[in-house]
Design a protein around this motif. Structure first.
Motif, PDB file in Angstrom:
ATOM      1  N   SER A   1      40.035  41.771  36.649  1.00  0.00           N
ATOM      2  CA  SER A   1      40.448  41.329  37.968  1.00  0.00           C
ATOM      3  C   SER A   1      41.612  40.357  37.831  1.00  0.00           C
ATOM      4  CB  SER A   1      39.284  40.634  38.694  1.00  0.00           C
ATOM      5  OG  SER A   1      38.389  41.582  39.204  1.00  0.00           O
ATOM      6  N   PRO A   2      42.412  40.227  38.889  1.00  0.00           N
ATOM      7  CA  PRO A   2      43.488  39.231  38.850  1.00  0.00           C
ATOM      8  C   PRO A   2      42.896  37.838  38.696  1.00  0.00           C
ATOM      9  CG  PRO A   2      43.757  40.728  40.714  1.00  0.00           C
ATOM     10  CD  PRO A   2      42.388  40.965  40.154  1.00  0.00           C
ATOM     11  N   PRO A   3      43.652  36.900  38.151  1.00  0.00           N
ATOM     12  CA  PRO A   3      43.166  35.521  38.052  1.00  0.00           C
ATOM     13  C   PRO A   3      42.950  34.926  39.428  1.00  0.00           C
ATOM     14  CG  PRO A   3      45.491  35.643  37.506  1.00  0.00           C
ATOM     15  CD  PRO A   3      45.000  37.053  37.586  1.00  0.00           C
ATOM     16  N   GLN A   4      42.233  33.826  39.483  1.00  0.00           N
ATOM     17  CA  GLN A   4      41.873  33.211  40.755  1.00  0.00           C
ATOM     18  C   GLN A   4      43.081  32.721  41.530  1.00  0.00           C
ATOM     19  OE1 GLN A   4      38.325  33.045  41.838  1.00  0.00           O
ATOM     20  NE2 GLN A   4      38.736  34.694  40.391  1.00  0.00           N
ATOM     21  N   THR A   5      44.234  32.621  40.883  1.00  0.00           N
ATOM     22  CA  THR A   5      45.441  32.216  41.597  1.00  0.00           C
ATOM     23  C   THR A   5      45.992  33.331  42.460  1.00  0.00           C
ATOM     24  OG1 THR A   5      46.636  32.784  39.590  1.00  0.00           O
ATOM     25  CG2 THR A   5      46.195  30.459  39.963  1.00  0.00           C
TER      26      THR A   5
ATOM     27  N   ALA B   1      27.402  43.391  32.425  1.00  0.00           N
ATOM     28  CA  ALA B   1      28.602  42.843  33.060  1.00  0.00           C
ATOM     29  C   ALA B   1      29.773  43.815  32.874  1.00  0.00           C
ATOM     30  CB  ALA B   1      28.942  41.487  32.467  1.00  0.00           C
ATOM     31  N   LYS B   2      30.626  43.901  33.876  1.00  0.00           N
ATOM     32  CA  LYS B   2      31.769  44.809  33.854  1.00  0.00           C
ATOM     33  C   LYS B   2      33.069  44.030  33.688  1.00  0.00           C
ATOM     34  CE  LYS B   2      28.817  48.056  34.731  1.00  0.00           C
ATOM     35  NZ  LYS B   2      28.320  48.885  33.604  1.00  0.00           N
ATOM     36  N   SER B   3      34.081  44.743  33.232  1.00  0.00           N
ATOM     37  CA  SER B   3      35.356  44.079  32.952  1.00  0.00           C
ATOM     38  C   SER B   3      35.954  43.435  34.198  1.00  0.00           C
ATOM     39  CB  SER B   3      36.348  45.075  32.347  1.00  0.00           C
ATOM     40  OG  SER B   3      36.642  46.117  33.261  1.00  0.00           O
ATOM     41  N   HIS B   4      35.731  44.044  35.377  1.00  0.00           N
ATOM     42  CA  HIS B   4      36.358  43.485  36.578  1.00  0.00           C
ATOM     43  C   HIS B   4      35.667  42.199  37.058  1.00  0.00           C
ATOM     44  CE1 HIS B   4      33.292  46.319  38.250  1.00  0.00           C
ATOM     45  NE2 HIS B   4      33.103  45.338  39.117  1.00  0.00           N
ATOM     46  N   GLU B   5      34.624  41.752  36.358  1.00  0.00           N
ATOM     47  CA  GLU B   5      34.043  40.445  36.644  1.00  0.00           C
ATOM     48  C   GLU B   5      34.749  39.333  35.860  1.00  0.00           C
ATOM     49  OE1 GLU B   5      29.524  40.577  37.345  1.00  0.00           O
ATOM     50  OE2 GLU B   5      29.886  42.204  35.918  1.00  0.00           O
ATOM     51  N   PHE B   6      35.713  39.715  35.030  1.00  0.00           N
ATOM     52  CA  PHE B   6      36.467  38.764  34.226  1.00  0.00           C
ATOM     53  C   PHE B   6      37.936  38.792  34.625  1.00  0.00           C
ATOM     54  CE2 PHE B   6      32.801  40.044  31.772  1.00  0.00           C
ATOM     55  CZ  PHE B   6      32.355  38.874  31.187  1.00  0.00           C
ATOM     56  N   SER B   7      38.621  37.700  34.350  1.00  0.00           N
ATOM     57  CA  SER B   7      40.064  37.604  34.583  1.00  0.00           C
ATOM     58  C   SER B   7      40.717  36.978  33.369  1.00  0.00           C
ATOM     59  CB  SER B   7      40.378  36.732  35.810  1.00  0.00           C
ATOM     60  OG  SER B   7      39.763  37.231  36.978  1.00  0.00           O
ATOM     61  N   LYS B   8      41.974  37.332  33.148  1.00  0.00           N
ATOM     62  CA  LYS B   8      42.779  36.636  32.152  1.00  0.00           C
ATOM     63  C   LYS B   8      43.627  35.610  32.882  1.00  0.00           C
ATOM     64  CE  LYS B   8      45.854  37.299  28.208  1.00  0.00           C
ATOM     65  NZ  LYS B   8      46.618  38.292  27.399  1.00  0.00           N
ATOM     66  N   GLU B   9      43.486  34.359  32.480  1.00  0.00           N
ATOM     67  CA  GLU B   9      44.162  33.291  33.210  1.00  0.00           C
ATOM     68  C   GLU B   9      45.636  33.221  32.826  1.00  0.00           C
ATOM     69  OE1 GLU B   9      42.870  31.900  35.704  1.00  0.00           O
ATOM     70  OE2 GLU B   9      40.930  32.846  35.370  1.00  0.00           O
ATOM     71  N   PRO B  10      46.494  32.845  33.792  1.00  0.00           N
ATOM     72  CA  PRO B  10      47.944  32.945  33.594  1.00  0.00           C
ATOM     73  C   PRO B  10      48.519  31.950  32.610  1.00  0.00           C
ATOM     74  CG  PRO B  10      47.453  31.911  35.709  1.00  0.00           C
ATOM     75  CD  PRO B  10      46.146  32.414  35.161  1.00  0.00           C
ATOM     76  N   SER B  11      47.906  30.788  32.460  1.00  0.00           N
ATOM     77  CA  SER B  11      48.484  29.792  31.564  1.00  0.00           C
ATOM     78  C   SER B  11      47.455  28.733  31.201  1.00  0.00           C
ATOM     79  CB  SER B  11      49.690  29.107  32.214  1.00  0.00           C
ATOM     80  OG  SER B  11      49.278  28.219  33.240  1.00  0.00           O
ATOM     81  N   LEU B  12      47.657  28.123  30.042  1.00  0.00           N
ATOM     82  CA  LEU B  12      46.805  27.018  29.625  1.00  0.00           C
ATOM     83  C   LEU B  12      46.892  25.867  30.620  1.00  0.00           C
ATOM     84  CD1 LEU B  12      45.114  25.299  27.655  1.00  0.00           C
ATOM     85  CD2 LEU B  12      47.227  24.865  26.373  1.00  0.00           C
ATOM     86  N   GLN B  13      48.090  25.553  31.078  1.00  0.00           N
ATOM     87  CA  GLN B  13      48.251  24.422  31.994  1.00  0.00           C
ATOM     88  C   GLN B  13      47.497  24.647  33.289  1.00  0.00           C
ATOM     89  OE1 GLN B  13      49.882  21.508  30.993  1.00  0.00           O
ATOM     90  NE2 GLN B  13      48.676  20.820  32.758  1.00  0.00           N
ATOM     91  N   TRP B  14      47.488  25.898  33.772  1.00  0.00           N
ATOM     92  CA  TRP B  14      46.771  26.172  35.022  1.00  0.00           C
ATOM     93  C   TRP B  14      45.274  25.943  34.832  1.00  0.00           C
ATOM     94  CZ3 TRP B  14      42.808  28.947  36.974  1.00  0.00           C
ATOM     95  CH2 TRP B  14      42.729  29.029  38.361  1.00  0.00           C
ATOM     96  N   VAL B  15      44.739  26.375  33.709  1.00  0.00           N
ATOM     97  CA  VAL B  15      43.308  26.200  33.457  1.00  0.00           C
ATOM     98  C   VAL B  15      42.962  24.720  33.320  1.00  0.00           C
ATOM     99  CG1 VAL B  15      41.460  26.623  31.784  1.00  0.00           C
ATOM    100  CG2 VAL B  15      43.003  28.478  32.434  1.00  0.00           C
TER     101      VAL B  15
END
Length: 233
Positions: free
Chosen positions: A62-66, A116-130
């Motif tokens: 899934s897209p990141p929370q941003t 759990a399915k892959s679409h329950e996870f996201s790759k976050e855009p940047s360390l600073q954002w996290v």
């Protein structure tokens, strides 16, 4: 997944059990080795066999929370070339297994994330954002207590995992699958710092709950604060 003992993380985890006037915060940081032992190897073979895929097959995240206005379903189908869906990140089956195995280790025996399915996870855009996301939630809720802890927390994570070398993922399930989806949960986050070179994952998980709700049952009760503890810090 083997839990890697860390006295620094243990000290921070004790400090991440915080009571304020408006909420209770229960957080922890744990480090896991991705080197599979015998049982992990068997689970990994079953994980791939059940889906009829290879370890190198890619799964849609899934897209990141941003990302706004995008549903997990839209993201899931965009990998197949659906022009109406947004572009999305992907993850290998092997890395997905590592994330799921980390959840199973962290929340055992209360929850099983094997489905759990892959679409329950996201790759976050940047360390600073996290880092900003973690800091924002904890600073808003714990105030000065977190601000005095912040430097030690991020220094410990950096020394354990080398954050700039990591892919960072988050777990964002539906309410039925969320281990923090109980009544009274104000916010929660689950981040995985995955360093492929070190074959290691640092899992950062935290939630804030309304103090009117009891922690006598359910996952996380082991991390609840004793009601008789001194509230001062």
């Amino acid at each position: 997944m083997k839990l890697l003992e860390s006295t620094r993380f243990e000290a921070i985890n004790n400090a991440l059990c915080i009571k304020t006037g408006d909420s209770k915060i229960i957080g922890r940081i744990e480090s896991y080795s991705c080197k599979m032992a015998g049982n992990d190897k068997q689970l990994y073979k079953r994980f791939n066999a059940e889906q009829g895929v290879t370890p190198h097959d890619l799964q849609a995240l899934s897209p990141p929370q941003t990302s706004l206005g995008t549903s997990p379903a839209q993201s899931y189908f965009s990998i197949s070339g659906d022009e109406d869906g947004p572009l999305c990140d992907t993850i290998s089956r092997k890395t997905l297994f590592y994330l799921i195995a980390t959840l199973n280790s962290a929340f055992h025996p209360d929850y099983d994330f094997s489905d759990a399915k892959s679409h329950e996870f996201s790759k976050e855009p940047s360390l600073q954002w996290v880092m900003n996301s973690v800091d924002s939630n904890l600073s808003a809720t714990a105030g000065d207590h977190y601000r005095t802890l912040r430097s030690a927390l991020w220094a410990a994570v950096e020394d354990e995992i080398s954050m700039s070398e990591c892919d960072i993922y988050s777990y964002n399930p539906d309410l039925a699958s969320d281990p923090f989806g109980e009544d009274g949960c104000l916010w929660s986050f689950n981040y995985f710092f995955y360093n492929k070179k070190l074959k290691r994952i640092v899992f950062v998980t935290c939630r804030a709950i309304n103090p009117l709700y009891s922690l006598d049952s359910g996952v996380g009760s082991d991390f609840a604060m004793d009601e008789d503890e001194d509230d001062s810090y």
